[in-house]
Design an enzyme around this catalytic site. Structure first.
Site, PDB file in Angstrom:
ATOM      1  CG  HIS A  85      -7.266   2.933   1.103  1.00 36.90           C
ATOM      2  ND1 HIS A  85      -6.493   3.223   2.207  1.00 36.90           N
ATOM      3  CD2 HIS A  85      -6.469   2.233   0.266  1.00 36.90           C
ATOM      4  CE1 HIS A  85      -5.284   2.710   2.043  1.00 36.90           C
ATOM      5  NE2 HIS A  85      -5.242   2.105   0.868  1.00 36.90           N
TER       6      HIS A  85
ATOM      7  CB  CYS B 219      -0.895  -0.025   1.240  1.00 35.41           C
ATOM      8  SG  CYS B 219      -1.982   1.389   1.398  1.00 35.41           S
TER       9      CYS B 219
ATOM     10  CG  HIS C 204      -5.714  -2.384  -1.247  1.00 35.35           C
ATOM     11  ND1 HIS C 204      -4.807  -2.996  -0.413  1.00 35.35           N
ATOM     12  CD2 HIS C 204      -5.350  -1.073  -1.298  1.00 35.35           C
ATOM     13  CE1 HIS C 204      -3.933  -2.087   0.023  1.00 35.35           C
ATOM     14  NE2 HIS C 204      -4.248  -0.908  -0.503  1.00 35.35           N
ATOM     15  CD  GLU C 205      -6.484   1.518  -3.887  1.00 42.12           C
ATOM     16  OE1 GLU C 205      -6.651   2.495  -3.118  1.00 42.12           O
ATOM     17  OE2 GLU C 205      -5.372   0.995  -4.062  1.00 42.12           O
TER      18      GLU C 205
END
Length: 171
Positions: free
Chosen positions: A141, A95, A137-138
């Site tokens: 966030h 990351c 993953h994003e």
């Protein structure tokens, strides 16, 4: 223009991002700046919160077979939502907000993504493999979560120890 990337343990990374309602020139410029930032950092994905903007925007540019990341492969994903997640896969993730650390994370193997493009038009995407992993993953966030939070207790302790050691070595 490249933007500064905020890094762990910055508390801004814990903020849940807000939905985008204005699809205007400011958003388009921000998306272009995000692309420049991601490319200059050798990333394959970047969420708006990583550059201190808490809006539900992420970009992805998965390298092709030759490892090139042309703008023609860029995905600008706004207000994403995951549907029909299937299967599980383990992938070693890193990351831009947790530089220098890589850990195996379990994610869905495939999914359907509903989102809007830079003009606010609705889009649907079927994603598998690295693209599906990067999307998850994003989106994490955007929900204020980092990949290290998905680690087992022991691996998380190992990360914390390595992180503290790396911080001491920087001083």
């Amino acid at each position: 223009m490249t933007l500064p990337i905020i890094t762990y343990p910055n508390k801004q990374l814990k903020v849940r991002s807000s939905e985008v309602i204005q699809f205007d020139g400011l958003l388009h410029q921000f998306l272009d700046d995000m692309f420049d930032t991601m490319m200059s950092s050798n990333g394959i994905g970047l969420a708006a919160i990583q550059v201190a903007n808490p809006i539900r925007v992420l970009i992805l540019c998965i390298p092709d077979e030759e490892g090139n990341q042309g703008k023609e492969n860029l995905l600008e994903i706004i207000n994403p939502s995951i549907h029909n997640p299937k299967g599980n896969t383990l992938y070693q993730e890193g990351c831009l907000s947790v530089p220098g650390f890589y850990e195996d994370v379990e994610r869905y193997e495939s999914l359907t993504l509903h989102y809007q493009n830079r003009h606010g038009e609705p889009c649907t995407l079927e994603a598998t493999e690295l693209l599906a992993i990067a999307i998850q993953h994003e989106i994490d966030h955007l929900d204020g979560k980092l990949f290290i939070e998905k680690l087992t207790y022991n691996r998380r302790k190992k990360f914390e120890k390595e992180y503290k050691k790396a911080q001491k070595e920087k001083k």
